[in-house]
Design a protein around this motif. Structure first.
Motif, PDB file in Angstrom:
ATOM      1  N   GLN A   1       0.907  -1.176   0.039  1.00 50.42           N
ATOM      2  CA  GLN A   1      -0.041  -0.095  -0.240  1.00 50.42           C
ATOM      3  C   GLN A   1       1.318   1.142   0.013  1.00 50.42           C
ATOM      4  O   GLN A   1       1.950   1.544   0.757  1.00 50.42           O
ATOM      5  CB  GLN A   1      -0.763  -0.122   1.209  1.00 50.42           C
ATOM      6  N   THR A   2       0.552   2.323  -0.884  1.00 56.56           N
ATOM      7  CA  THR A   2       0.904   3.471  -0.619  1.00 56.56           C
ATOM      8  C   THR A   2       0.603   3.969   0.788  1.00 56.56           C
ATOM      9  O   THR A   2      -0.757   4.665   0.541  1.00 56.56           O
ATOM     10  CB  THR A   2       1.354   4.265  -1.750  1.00 56.56           C
ATOM     11  N   ILE A   3       0.996   4.836   0.942  1.00 53.75           N
ATOM     12  CA  ILE A   3       0.628   5.874   2.557  1.00 53.75           C
ATOM     13  C   ILE A   3       1.554   7.171   2.448  1.00 53.75           C
ATOM     14  O   ILE A   3       3.188   6.767   2.006  1.00 53.75           O
ATOM     15  CB  ILE A   3       0.619   5.567   3.963  1.00 53.75           C
ATOM     16  N   ILE A   4       0.851   8.021   2.259  1.00 54.72           N
ATOM     17  CA  ILE A   4       1.765   9.673   2.293  1.00 54.72           C
ATOM     18  C   ILE A   4       1.687  10.394   3.383  1.00 54.72           C
ATOM     19  O   ILE A   4      -0.446  10.931   3.195  1.00 54.72           O
ATOM     20  CB  ILE A   4       0.988  10.027   0.565  1.00 54.72           C
ATOM     21  N   ALA A   5       2.128  11.433   3.454  1.00 57.36           N
ATOM     22  CA  ALA A   5       2.047  12.214   4.525  1.00 57.36           C
ATOM     23  C   ALA A   5       2.493  13.330   4.305  1.00 57.36           C
ATOM     24  O   ALA A   5       4.327  13.174   3.604  1.00 57.36           O
ATOM     25  CB  ALA A   5       2.536  12.164   5.578  1.00 57.36           C
ATOM     26  N   CYS A   6       2.514  14.504   4.641  1.00 62.09           N
ATOM     27  CA  CYS A   6       3.076  16.139   3.986  1.00 62.09           C
ATOM     28  C   CYS A   6       4.004  16.329   5.519  1.00 62.09           C
ATOM     29  O   CYS A   6       3.642  15.722   6.040  1.00 62.09           O
ATOM     30  CB  CYS A   6       1.850  16.627   3.612  1.00 62.09           C
ATOM     31  N   ASP A   7       5.184  16.681   4.800  1.00 65.91           N
ATOM     32  CA  ASP A   7       5.749  17.474   6.043  1.00 65.91           C
ATOM     33  C   ASP A   7       4.780  18.790   6.900  1.00 65.91           C
ATOM     34  O   ASP A   7       3.699  18.926   6.795  1.00 65.91           O
ATOM     35  CB  ASP A   7       6.927  18.351   5.145  1.00 65.91           C
ATOM     36  N   ASN A   8       5.392  18.003   8.745  1.00 59.90           N
ATOM     37  CA  ASN A   8       3.980  18.328   9.211  1.00 59.90           C
ATOM     38  C   ASN A   8       4.650  20.063   9.257  1.00 59.90           C
ATOM     39  O   ASN A   8       5.522  20.743   8.254  1.00 59.90           O
ATOM     40  CB  ASN A   8       5.057  17.935  10.025  1.00 59.90           C
ATOM     41  N   SER A   9       3.907  20.803   9.789  1.00 60.87           N
ATOM     42  CA  SER A   9       3.535  22.392  10.386  1.00 60.87           C
ATOM     43  C   SER A   9       5.331  22.907  10.708  1.00 60.87           C
ATOM     44  O   SER A   9       5.488  23.940  10.334  1.00 60.87           O
ATOM     45  CB  SER A   9       3.010  22.898  11.559  1.00 60.87           C
TER      46      SER A   9
ATOM     47  N   THR B   1       7.907  22.288   8.353  1.00 60.43           N
ATOM     48  CA  THR B   1       9.052  22.442   7.506  1.00 60.43           C
ATOM     49  C   THR B   1      10.118  21.912   7.668  1.00 60.43           C
ATOM     50  O   THR B   1      11.021  22.439   7.275  1.00 60.43           O
ATOM     51  CB  THR B   1       8.587  23.925   6.347  1.00 60.43           C
ATOM     52  N   ASP B   2      10.568  21.024   8.268  1.00 62.73           N
ATOM     53  CA  ASP B   2      12.056  19.963   8.303  1.00 62.73           C
ATOM     54  C   ASP B   2      11.794  19.123   7.460  1.00 62.73           C
ATOM     55  O   ASP B   2      13.263  18.238   7.238  1.00 62.73           O
ATOM     56  CB  ASP B   2      12.257  20.125   9.871  1.00 62.73           C
ATOM     57  N   GLY B   3      10.883  19.027   6.797  1.00 66.55           N
ATOM     58  CA  GLY B   3      11.740  17.523   5.551  1.00 66.55           C
ATOM     59  C   GLY B   3      10.751  16.278   6.290  1.00 66.55           C
ATOM     60  O   GLY B   3      11.652  15.164   5.260  1.00 66.55           O
ATOM     61  N   THR B   4      10.211  16.348   7.261  1.00 68.31           N
ATOM     62  CA  THR B   4      10.216  14.693   7.926  1.00 68.31           C
ATOM     63  C   THR B   4       8.281  14.882   8.110  1.00 68.31           C
ATOM     64  O   THR B   4       8.142  16.020   7.605  1.00 68.31           O
ATOM     65  CB  THR B   4      10.538  14.519   9.550  1.00 68.31           C
ATOM     66  N   ALA B   5       7.834  13.422   8.360  1.00 68.74           N
ATOM     67  CA  ALA B   5       6.897  13.764   8.357  1.00 68.74           C
ATOM     68  C   ALA B   5       6.100  12.399   9.510  1.00 68.74           C
ATOM     69  O   ALA B   5       6.939  11.211   9.558  1.00 68.74           O
ATOM     70  CB  ALA B   5       5.525  13.431   7.059  1.00 68.74           C
ATOM     71  N   ASP B   6       5.082  12.329  10.001  1.00 68.77           N
ATOM     72  CA  ASP B   6       4.478  11.616  11.227  1.00 68.77           C
ATOM     73  C   ASP B   6       3.978  10.891  10.430  1.00 68.77           C
ATOM     74  O   ASP B   6       2.704  10.755  10.042  1.00 68.77           O
ATOM     75  CB  ASP B   6       4.320  11.886  12.466  1.00 68.77           C
ATOM     76  N   PHE B   7       4.327   9.022  10.967  1.00 68.69           N
ATOM     77  CA  PHE B   7       3.433   7.718  10.773  1.00 68.69           C
ATOM     78  C   PHE B   7       2.825   7.321  11.353  1.00 68.69           C
ATOM     79  O   PHE B   7       3.499   6.883  12.416  1.00 68.69           O
ATOM     80  CB  PHE B   7       4.176   6.951   9.596  1.00 68.69           C
ATOM     81  N   ASN B   8       1.507   7.015  11.603  1.00 68.57           N
ATOM     82  CA  ASN B   8       0.984   6.451  12.291  1.00 68.57           C
ATOM     83  C   ASN B   8       0.808   5.322  12.330  1.00 68.57           C
ATOM     84  O   ASN B   8      -0.003   4.796  11.463  1.00 68.57           O
ATOM     85  CB  ASN B   8      -0.371   6.980  13.255  1.00 68.57           C
TER      86      ASN B   8
ATOM     87  N   ASN C   1       8.674   9.041  12.888  1.00 69.53           N
ATOM     88  CA  ASN C   1       9.166   9.692  11.786  1.00 69.53           C
ATOM     89  C   ASN C   1       9.818   9.648  10.531  1.00 69.53           C
ATOM     90  O   ASN C   1      11.322   8.856  10.704  1.00 69.53           O
ATOM     91  CB  ASN C   1       9.990  10.762  12.025  1.00 69.53           C
ATOM     92  N   SER C   2       9.340  10.051   9.736  1.00 66.76           N
ATOM     93  CA  SER C   2      10.754   9.754   8.228  1.00 66.76           C
ATOM     94  C   SER C   2      10.778  10.549   7.707  1.00 66.76           C
ATOM     95  O   SER C   2      10.042  11.481   7.631  1.00 66.76           O
ATOM     96  CB  SER C   2       8.811   8.644   7.343  1.00 66.76           C
ATOM     97  N   ALA C   3      11.822  10.427   6.575  1.00 68.31           N
ATOM     98  CA  ALA C   3      12.243  11.485   5.918  1.00 68.31           C
ATOM     99  C   ALA C   3      12.433  11.235   4.898  1.00 68.31           C
ATOM    100  O   ALA C   3      12.988  12.012   3.790  1.00 68.31           O
ATOM    101  CB  ALA C   3      14.053  12.018   6.557  1.00 68.31           C
TER     102      ALA C   3
END
Length: 72
Positions: A10-18, A20-27, A64-66
């Motif tokens: 499956q493809t899961i996508i999350a945009c950078d959190n607020s 703007t450090d190039g990372t996103a959190d995935f639950n 937390n993904s980069a």
């Protein structure tokens, strides 16, 4: 008895959190629940196919993904 079930990727996508450090959190726990496998299944996530195939270095939730890919 040890059964392994292979699921279609499956493809899961999350945009950078607020920040703007190039990372996103995935639950990943929520993602696991969305698979609808019910009780008794353990789902592990990895950032490489090598780790997934060997069952080593699983990642924890929340993750937390980069920008890396997940394998489960």
């Amino acid at each position: 008895m040890n059964f392994q079930t292979q699921l279609d990727p499956q493809t899961i996508i999350a945009c950078d959190n607020s920040s703007t450090d190039g990372t996103a959190d995935f639950n990943l726990d929520d993602l696991s629940a969305s698979l609808g496998l019910g009780e008794g299944f353990v789902i592990s996530y990895y950032t490489s196919n090598i780790d997934a195939n060997q069952g080593i270095n699983s990642i924890a939730s929340p993750y937390n993904s980069a920008g890396e890919n997940f394998n489960y």
